[in-house]
Design a protein around this motif. Structure first.
Motif, PDB file in Angstrom:
ATOM      1  N   TRP A 119      46.054  40.891  47.707  1.00  0.00           N
ATOM      2  CA  TRP A 119      47.098  41.871  47.380  1.00  0.00           C
ATOM      3  C   TRP A 119      46.564  43.030  46.553  1.00  0.00           C
ATOM      4  O   TRP A 119      47.024  44.151  46.667  1.00  0.00           O
ATOM      5  CB  TRP A 119      48.261  41.161  46.671  1.00  0.00           C
ATOM      6  N   ASP A 120      45.560  42.792  45.716  1.00  0.00           N
ATOM      7  CA  ASP A 120      44.984  43.863  44.901  1.00  0.00           C
ATOM      8  C   ASP A 120      43.589  43.437  44.454  1.00  0.00           C
ATOM      9  O   ASP A 120      43.448  42.536  43.628  1.00  0.00           O
ATOM     10  CB  ASP A 120      45.871  44.149  43.677  1.00  0.00           C
ATOM     11  N   HIS A 121      42.572  44.089  44.998  1.00  0.00           N
ATOM     12  CA  HIS A 121      41.195  43.653  44.719  1.00  0.00           C
ATOM     13  C   HIS A 121      40.744  43.988  43.304  1.00  0.00           C
ATOM     14  O   HIS A 121      39.691  43.527  42.856  1.00  0.00           O
ATOM     15  CB  HIS A 121      40.230  44.280  45.739  1.00  0.00           C
ATOM     16  N   VAL A 125      40.021  38.392  39.138  1.00  0.00           N
ATOM     17  CA  VAL A 125      38.770  38.220  38.396  1.00  0.00           C
ATOM     18  C   VAL A 125      38.165  36.885  38.798  1.00  0.00           C
ATOM     19  O   VAL A 125      38.830  35.849  38.726  1.00  0.00           O
ATOM     20  CB  VAL A 125      39.022  38.243  36.873  1.00  0.00           C
ATOM     21  N   ILE A 126      36.912  36.910  39.241  1.00  0.00           N
ATOM     22  CA  ILE A 126      36.231  35.679  39.662  1.00  0.00           C
ATOM     23  C   ILE A 126      34.987  35.493  38.793  1.00  0.00           C
ATOM     24  O   ILE A 126      34.130  36.376  38.718  1.00  0.00           O
ATOM     25  CB  ILE A 126      35.841  35.728  41.151  1.00  0.00           C
ATOM     26  N   ILE A 145      30.172  30.494  48.007  1.00  0.00           N
ATOM     27  CA  ILE A 145      31.468  30.748  48.646  1.00  0.00           C
ATOM     28  C   ILE A 145      32.225  31.856  47.922  1.00  0.00           C
ATOM     29  O   ILE A 145      32.753  32.777  48.557  1.00  0.00           O
ATOM     30  CB  ILE A 145      32.311  29.453  48.684  1.00  0.00           C
ATOM     31  N   ILE A 146      32.279  31.787  46.600  1.00  0.00           N
ATOM     32  CA  ILE A 146      33.030  32.821  45.877  1.00  0.00           C
ATOM     33  C   ILE A 146      32.298  34.167  45.935  1.00  0.00           C
ATOM     34  O   ILE A 146      32.933  35.222  45.937  1.00  0.00           O
ATOM     35  CB  ILE A 146      33.329  32.411  44.420  1.00  0.00           C
ATOM     36  N   ARG A 147      30.961  34.123  46.033  1.00  0.00           N
ATOM     37  CA  ARG A 147      30.205  35.378  46.157  1.00  0.00           C
ATOM     38  C   ARG A 147      30.505  36.052  47.496  1.00  0.00           C
ATOM     39  O   ARG A 147      30.761  37.265  47.550  1.00  0.00           O
ATOM     40  CB  ARG A 147      28.707  35.115  46.032  1.00  0.00           C
ATOM     41  N   ASP A 148      30.493  35.269  48.563  1.00  0.00           N
ATOM     42  CA  ASP A 148      30.795  35.824  49.890  1.00  0.00           C
ATOM     43  C   ASP A 148      32.203  36.404  49.933  1.00  0.00           C
ATOM     44  O   ASP A 148      32.435  37.476  50.503  1.00  0.00           O
ATOM     45  CB  ASP A 148      30.643  34.735  50.955  1.00  0.00           C
ATOM     46  N   GLN A 153      36.030  40.908  50.157  1.00  0.00           N
ATOM     47  CA  GLN A 153      37.288  41.485  49.678  1.00  0.00           C
ATOM     48  C   GLN A 153      37.084  42.653  48.713  1.00  0.00           C
ATOM     49  O   GLN A 153      38.053  43.218  48.207  1.00  0.00           O
ATOM     50  CB  GLN A 153      38.120  40.403  48.974  1.00  0.00           C
ATOM     51  N   ASN A 154      35.839  42.994  48.459  1.00  0.00           N
ATOM     52  CA  ASN A 154      35.527  44.083  47.526  1.00  0.00           C
ATOM     53  C   ASN A 154      36.173  43.832  46.159  1.00  0.00           C
ATOM     54  O   ASN A 154      36.772  44.733  45.557  1.00  0.00           O
ATOM     55  CB  ASN A 154      35.983  45.433  48.088  1.00  0.00           C
TER      56      ASN A 154
END
Length: 506
Positions: A119-121, A125-126, A145-148, A153-154
């Motif tokens: 919804w909003d890149h 926060v990851i 996985i979270i890096r990809d 998703q920018n």
């Protein structure tokens, strides 16, 4: 952690959302504080005085509300809300990490489609932080996985780590998510923050509604930016008096949890106020709010003040609007504490509410000390440890592990002189005392992790720890015994090899 929407599927939630939004009252949330004042912070530096608004600009307060209720009312675009009311709230920030991130991403893609966009890149926060410095292939795959996903998703705020052999070679890597959120300016008064980690309530120290959620809820937020939650009733904790020099914020929250038990705050907001709270630093306030989940609390919250605004200066350029409890607000229950009478405490195995005076446990022989985590791995936590070591002039008698919460904290250990220590830094004092060299910043052994995790309890040992949980197996071995303690008590215990009251050295 239990989902706030129960067992409803994403598709059911979407139908509920559409039906509910048709009937939403779009009136803007009332922002009058208890002194009929409101402030919108539109720059990094806060105004020195809150500006008075005329009744014509603020409208009429229909009912008195607590701080938590006001924040949720704003997020739900309602004038007033009441405890027990179910609301669709607009989310300001969603945080996830390497443990829960892959599951959240999987649910998002399953429900919204493999090509769906978040919804909003800029509002996600990851932060990889839990199982980072390990050779475990599954843990490493989680970070992949979270890096990809972040690249796909920018995602603007992805604090990546690629070179695990040298964390300093990763300028984007931060460390423990809850402290990183604060240091990077994601904790803002009056806003709503959800995270796939139960200690997300740490951010309540900033006057923010912050709470942990499950992967299903997080996947739903990723696709919609909204979540259906129930307004919690508020418990009010009034802490007055002068805090003794040997008592730290960890002692305050252990006292409270011991008083109300691990279920005493179940699905309730825990609001901290009083003259003692007003004097606390932001890091101390984080310690208080961090552990409300150990009492079952939905969220912890402390009113934003000049200390808050000074901390945020230079960390965010975004506007935010603090909310304050009305004087006539109704609380589910109030607790009062005279903190001047408190002594150093520990939580004995195997529960955070198994409270005891540190001096009552001096017969307990220990095998190790662990100083770190979001609760006890901040700069001020290590300064407290270094202060006690320096004043004692002694060496530790058991292995003492030091795990800074973030890369910034790690740097502070090597650069900030410890007051009263003749210019020595924490790192120099720790070396003189015989501690292990400060480790790479991460959650580390606080949550156990893979067997090769630094300082993990792999044997049935007794450990004094500045972490936040001491359930069986929490730090590794299921027969390990964890005594939760303040940095002062942990440091004193390291010097004797027994659970020790820090007053013996202070």
């Amino acid at each position: 952690m239990a989902s706030t929407i129960g067992t409803a599927s994403i598709s059911q939630q979407l139908r509920l959302k559409n039906e509910s939004l048709d009937g939403l009252n779009r009136q803007k949330a009332c922002t009058a504080c208890s002194k009929n004042k409101s402030v919108v912070i539109r720059a990094v530096k806060a105004p020195t005085q809150l500006q008075q608004r005329s009744p014509a600009s603020t409208g009429t307060v229909k009912q008195a509300m607590t701080m938590t209720e006001k924040i949720l009312a704003r997020a739900a675009e309602k004038a007033t809300v009441s405890p027990g009311e179910n609301l669709w709230v607009n989310v300001d920030t969603l945080m996830t990490h390497d443990v829960s991130g892959p599951g959240t991403i999987g649910i998002f893609k399953r429900e919204f489609g493999p090509q769906a966009k978040v919804w909003d890149h800029e509002k996600i926060v990851i932060i990889p932080d839990h199982y980072i410095f390990t050779n475990d292939e599954r843990a490493n795959r989680n970070v992949d996985i979270i890096r990809d996903f972040a690249q796909e998703q920018n995602i603007k705020y992805f604090y990546d780590i690629k070179d695990r052999s040298n964390f300093k070679a990763n300028p984007d890597y931060k460390g423990v998510c809850h402290i990183a959120l604060a240091q990077e300016g994601h904790c803002k008064p009056g806003e709503v923050l959800f995270g796939t980690d139960s200690h997300t309530c740490n951010a309540g120290a900033f006057g923010q509604f912050a709470t942990g959620i499950g992967n299903t809820d997080a996947g739903f937020i990723m696709g919609t930016g909204k979540l259906l939650i129930k307004v919690p009733p508020t418990l009010r904790f009034i802490l007055d008096g002068d805090i003794p020099h040997y008592v730290l914020a960890k002692d305050l929250i252990l006292q409270i949890i011991g008083e109300i038990t691990i279920s005493g705050g179940t699905y309730r907001a825990m609001e901290f106020t009083g003259s003692a709270v007003e004097k606390l630093t932001m890091e101390d306030r984080m310690t208080l709010c961090n552990m409300v989940i150990e009492a079952g609390g939905k969220n912890g919250v402390i009113a934003a003040d000049q200390i808050t605004f000074d901390y945020l200066e230079g960390k965010t350029m975004s506007s935010f609007e603090p909310q304050y409890s009305d004087e006539a607000a109704r609380y589910f229950k109030e607790y009062r504490f005279d903190v001047s009478k408190l002594e150093p405490l520990v939580a004995k195995p195997h529960s955070p509410d198994n409270r005891a005076l540190a001096r009552e446990c001096r017969h307990v022989k220990i095998d190790r000390v662990y100083i770190g985590s979001c609760t006890g791995g901040k700069t001020e936590d290590f300064l407290s440890v270094a202060k006690l070591f320096s004043s004692s002039g002694q060496k530790v008698k058991v292995p003492t592990f030091l795990v800074p919460a973030t890369q910034k904290v790690w740097m502070d250990l090597y650069t900030i002189p410890v007051p009263g220590a003749n210019g020595k830094t924490c790192a120099q004092i720790f070396e003189d005392a015989g501690c292990d060299t400060p480790a790479s910043p991460n959650c580390g052994a606080c949550m156990g992790g893979p067997r090769d995790t630094y300082a993990r309890v792999n044997e049935p040992q007794v450990c004094v720890s500045t972490t936040n949980r001491n359930f069986p197996g929490r730090m590794g071995h299921k027969e390990g015994q964890i005594y939760l303690a303040s940095p002062y008590t942990a440091a004193a215990s390291a010097l004797t090899g027994f659970v020790t009251d820090p007053r013996d050295f202070l």
